[in-house]
Write a protein that holds these residues in place. Structure first.
Motif, PDB file in Angstrom:
ATOM      1  N   UNK A   1      43.121  45.302  47.211  1.00  0.00           N
ATOM      2  CA  UNK A   1      43.104  43.900  46.819  1.00  0.00           C
ATOM      3  C   UNK A   1      41.864  43.205  47.372  1.00  0.00           C
ATOM      4  N   UNK A   2      41.510  43.546  48.598  1.00  0.00           N
ATOM      5  CA  UNK A   2      40.344  42.890  49.188  1.00  0.00           C
ATOM      6  C   UNK A   2      39.073  43.230  48.406  1.00  0.00           C
ATOM      7  N   UNK A   3      38.918  44.500  48.078  1.00  0.00           N
ATOM      8  CA  UNK A   3      37.734  44.897  47.302  1.00  0.00           C
ATOM      9  C   UNK A   3      37.746  44.199  45.941  1.00  0.00           C
ATOM     10  N   UNK A   4      38.907  44.161  45.315  1.00  0.00           N
ATOM     11  CA  UNK A   4      39.027  43.539  43.998  1.00  0.00           C
ATOM     12  C   UNK A   4      38.721  42.034  44.063  1.00  0.00           C
ATOM     13  N   UNK A   5      39.305  41.373  45.039  1.00  0.00           N
ATOM     14  CA  UNK A   5      39.104  39.918  45.154  1.00  0.00           C
ATOM     15  C   UNK A   5      37.645  39.601  45.484  1.00  0.00           C
ATOM     16  N   UNK A   6      37.060  40.400  46.374  1.00  0.00           N
ATOM     17  CA  UNK A   6      35.678  40.105  46.769  1.00  0.00           C
ATOM     18  C   UNK A   6      34.725  40.291  45.590  1.00  0.00           C
ATOM     19  N   UNK A   7      34.901  41.370  44.851  1.00  0.00           N
ATOM     20  CA  UNK A   7      33.965  41.654  43.757  1.00  0.00           C
ATOM     21  C   UNK A   7      34.298  40.787  42.530  1.00  0.00           C
ATOM     22  N   UNK A   8      35.536  40.842  42.094  1.00  0.00           N
ATOM     23  CA  UNK A   8      35.893  40.145  40.858  1.00  0.00           C
ATOM     24  C   UNK A   8      36.111  38.651  41.069  1.00  0.00           C
ATOM     25  N   UNK A   9      36.751  38.320  42.160  1.00  0.00           N
ATOM     26  CA  UNK A   9      37.071  36.911  42.390  1.00  0.00           C
ATOM     27  C   UNK A   9      35.910  36.138  42.977  1.00  0.00           C
ATOM     28  N   UNK A  10      35.296  36.719  43.994  1.00  0.00           N
ATOM     29  CA  UNK A  10      34.243  35.986  44.705  1.00  0.00           C
ATOM     30  C   UNK A  10      32.851  36.301  44.180  1.00  0.00           C
ATOM     31  N   UNK A  11      32.769  37.253  43.266  1.00  0.00           N
ATOM     32  CA  UNK A  11      31.475  37.577  42.661  1.00  0.00           C
ATOM     33  C   UNK A  11      30.493  38.230  43.626  1.00  0.00           C
ATOM     34  N   UNK A  12      31.003  38.905  44.639  1.00  0.00           N
ATOM     35  CA  UNK A  12      30.101  39.540  45.606  1.00  0.00           C
ATOM     36  C   UNK A  12      29.672  40.905  45.090  1.00  0.00           C
ATOM     37  N   UNK A  13      28.500  41.333  45.537  1.00  0.00           N
ATOM     38  CA  UNK A  13      28.025  42.647  45.103  1.00  0.00           C
ATOM     39  C   UNK A  13      28.728  43.731  45.916  1.00  0.00           C
TER      40      UNK A  13
END
Lengths: 199, 360
Positions: free
Chosen positions: A151-163
């Motif tokens: 979830x953290x990886x998903x939220x950071x990349x998809x939700x927060x737009x982080x690389x």
């Protein structure tokens, strides 16, 4: 300020701080300037609250972790690498707070998950109207079933737009692991949706 | 479920990981493969859904100010250990035990028909080696000015939210906060003031004494008392009134705040102080009082993780005080409540003899 004599401090307000770039503010925090901490708080607290919420934390937990993140920032500011935006740096601290909180509440989490699994789907699934909202609710529900790492990886990349590079650096994992977690998160979301959002 | 072998590339396209050649290939494929089109759509929906998750909440400005105040408190207060103290320039130098929060909720922040959210009691002790009388901080967009003249410290607040920490004042000093329709004078306390639409509407006192002057009337509030303007909060039950010529549109009321009005953090700290108080008495050899305090804690906070220890320590304190029969009874209560407790062996002995095991 002395109690005798006159000193005027008219318009003690924050507008000057608002324009300061993040690297300068972080240096100021590292030097111990409280006003800079307040400015960074104003600038990023809503981003962090949103991140906590996307990570599935309740309102009071999110408030607590937000607070802890900024307290941690006081000590971590000297490690800031000078990037133009402090958002990623703060999310990194926030992610560590979540992981630390999770470790301490791991056992409780297991109990709660077991409890949630026993609830009927009708009780678990949010009651919403219409197809689009219903699907969104099902996705959110499926998101709640992911492991914290995925979830953290998903939220950071998809939700927060982080690389992926940024996420890897924050979480201290290889970039390939970020992509793997993301892939498996999506896979589980799809599976979960194919089963109608149920376990 | 049927899966197309190109799904990994569709995912890579979604993540922006493809080079030009692969991208062109997958775009061509998407023109012919409905499964992959569906998958690409799913990926987009996952993304948009997580991006649409937003925290529920109160008006942003108010929540933010509350968070800032909490942060300010933590940053200026020495907490658990000296190593955790944070040196924060001038603010770290602020002394005393007084904190004021002034909350002005304008129509920008809160709708008139909405009950204002409870604002947590604010800063605790502020560290004690300062030449400063007060620290003043305003939220973005707040309009206020401050003057300090011959011992008269004044804050003129016309709009917005301001938090103020004031040290104990010397005899000749005064600290006054002026709002458009009233003023609040600090007498060494922690309290909260709320103003709506240019009217002071609420004052809650957490600790100490506050003097409120509004619309020609005057009232002194002490710890756990609250004043609200009737026009804004008609459901508040009336209590006492100064009766000093208040206009018809205002009534001055004071009432004790119910215990549950405190937020959880305060409740926790109260519990902690009950327990610590008992422990302190135990350490100083005041066994009778220690037993009383710890018993009270164990009964009132039975679900607290420290309740088990507290209950055992009651028996131990009584035994040390030479009250063997009471110690036996207390140990039996412990065993009944915690039949598999950590102190089972010691409690069993205490319940039998009323005496502690001799020290090794």
């Amino acid at each position: 300020m002395s109690s005798s004599g006159t000193k005027k401090l008219a318009r003690v307000s924050a507008p000057r701080e608002v324009a300061r770039p993040d690297p300068e503010l972080m240096l100021a925090i590292a030097r111990g300037e409280l006003a800079a901490l307040g400015t960074v708080y104003d600038r990023y607290q809503s981003d962090l609250l949103r991140f906590f919420h996307r990570m599935g934390l309740g309102e009071s937990d999110a408030d607590d972790l937000l607070h802890e993140t900024f307290i941690r920032l006081i000590r971590a500011a000297r490690l800031y690498d000078g990037r133009p935006s402090a958002r990623g740096f703060l999310i990194g601290i926030a992610a560590k707070q979540i992981r630390s909180r999770r470790r301490s509440l791991g056992r409780l989490g297991e109990i709660l998950r077991a409890f949630a699994a026993e609830l009927s789907p009708r009780l678990v699934a949010p009651q919403v109207d219409g197809g689009g909202q219903e699907e969104r609710a099902r996705i959110e529900h499926a998101l709640g079933r992911l492991t914290a790492e995925k979830r953290m990886a998903f939220v950071m990349v998809e939700g927060e737009g982080m690389s992926a590079e940024e996420v890897a650096s924050i979480l201290g994992i290889p970039i390939a692991t970020v992509w793997t977690r993301l892939h498996h998160a999506r896979k589980e979301l799809r599976k979960s949706l194919a089963r109608g959002g149920q376990r | 479920m049927k899966r197309c072998s190109m799904e990994l590339l569709v995912e890579a396209r979604h993540d922006g990981r493809l080079g030009e050649r692969d991208l062109a290939q997958i775009e061509r494929h998407l023109g012919t493969c409905p499964d992959c089109v569906t998958f690409a759509g799913e990926l987009e929906r996952f993304r948009s859904t997580v991006q649409e998750i937003m925290p529920p909440g109160e008006p942003v400005a108010l929540g933010r100010m509350r968070g800032r105040l909490r942060l300010l408190r933590a940053a200026t207060v020495s907490e658990d250990t000296p190593s955790r103290r944070i040196r924060f320039g001038a603010v770290a130098a602020v002394v005393g035990t007084v904190a004021i929060a002034m909350v002005i909720v304008t129509s920008l922040f809160v709708r008139n028909d909405r009950e204002a959210p409870h604002v947590r009691p604010l800063m605790g002790e502020v560290r004690a080696d300062s030449a400063f009388t007060a620290f003043v901080e305003g939220a973005d967009g707040s309009r206020f000015s401050r003057t300090d003249e011959d011992g008269l410290h004044q804050v003129e607040l016309s709009e917005g939210i301001v938090a103020i920490a004031v040290r104990h004042l010397r005899e000749h000093e005064r600290f006054v906060v002026h709002t458009p329709d009233g003023e609040v004078e600090v007498r060494g306390t922690r309290f909260l003031v709320e103003v709506r639409d240019a009217h002071m509407t609420r004052v809650e006192v957490e600790e100490g004494v506050v003097e409120v002057r509004v619309a020609g009337a005057e009232l002194t509030l002490r710890a756990h008392q609250k004043w609200t303007a009737v026009a804004v909060a008609p459901r508040e039950p009336a209590a006492t009134s100064t009766g000093r010529g208040e206009p018809s549109s205002f009534k001055l009321q004071a009432r004790a705040l119910p215990r549950h009005a405190h937020p959880p953090t305060t409740e926790r700290s109260l519990r902690a102080s009950d327990f610590q108080d008992g422990m302190r008495r135990l350490e100083t050899g005041d066994f009778g009082d220690a037993a009383g305090k710890l018993h009270k804690f164990a009964e009132e906070h039975a679900t607290d993780p420290r309740a088990e220890d507290a209950l055992f320590l009651v028996a131990m304190s009584l035994a040390r005080a030479g009250r063997a029969e009471e110690a036996e009874a207390a140990a039996r209560r412990y065993l009944e409540r915690y039949p598999n407790g950590y102190r089972h062996l010691e409690a069993t002995r205490l319940a039998r003899t009323g005496k502690l095991a001799p020290s090794p």
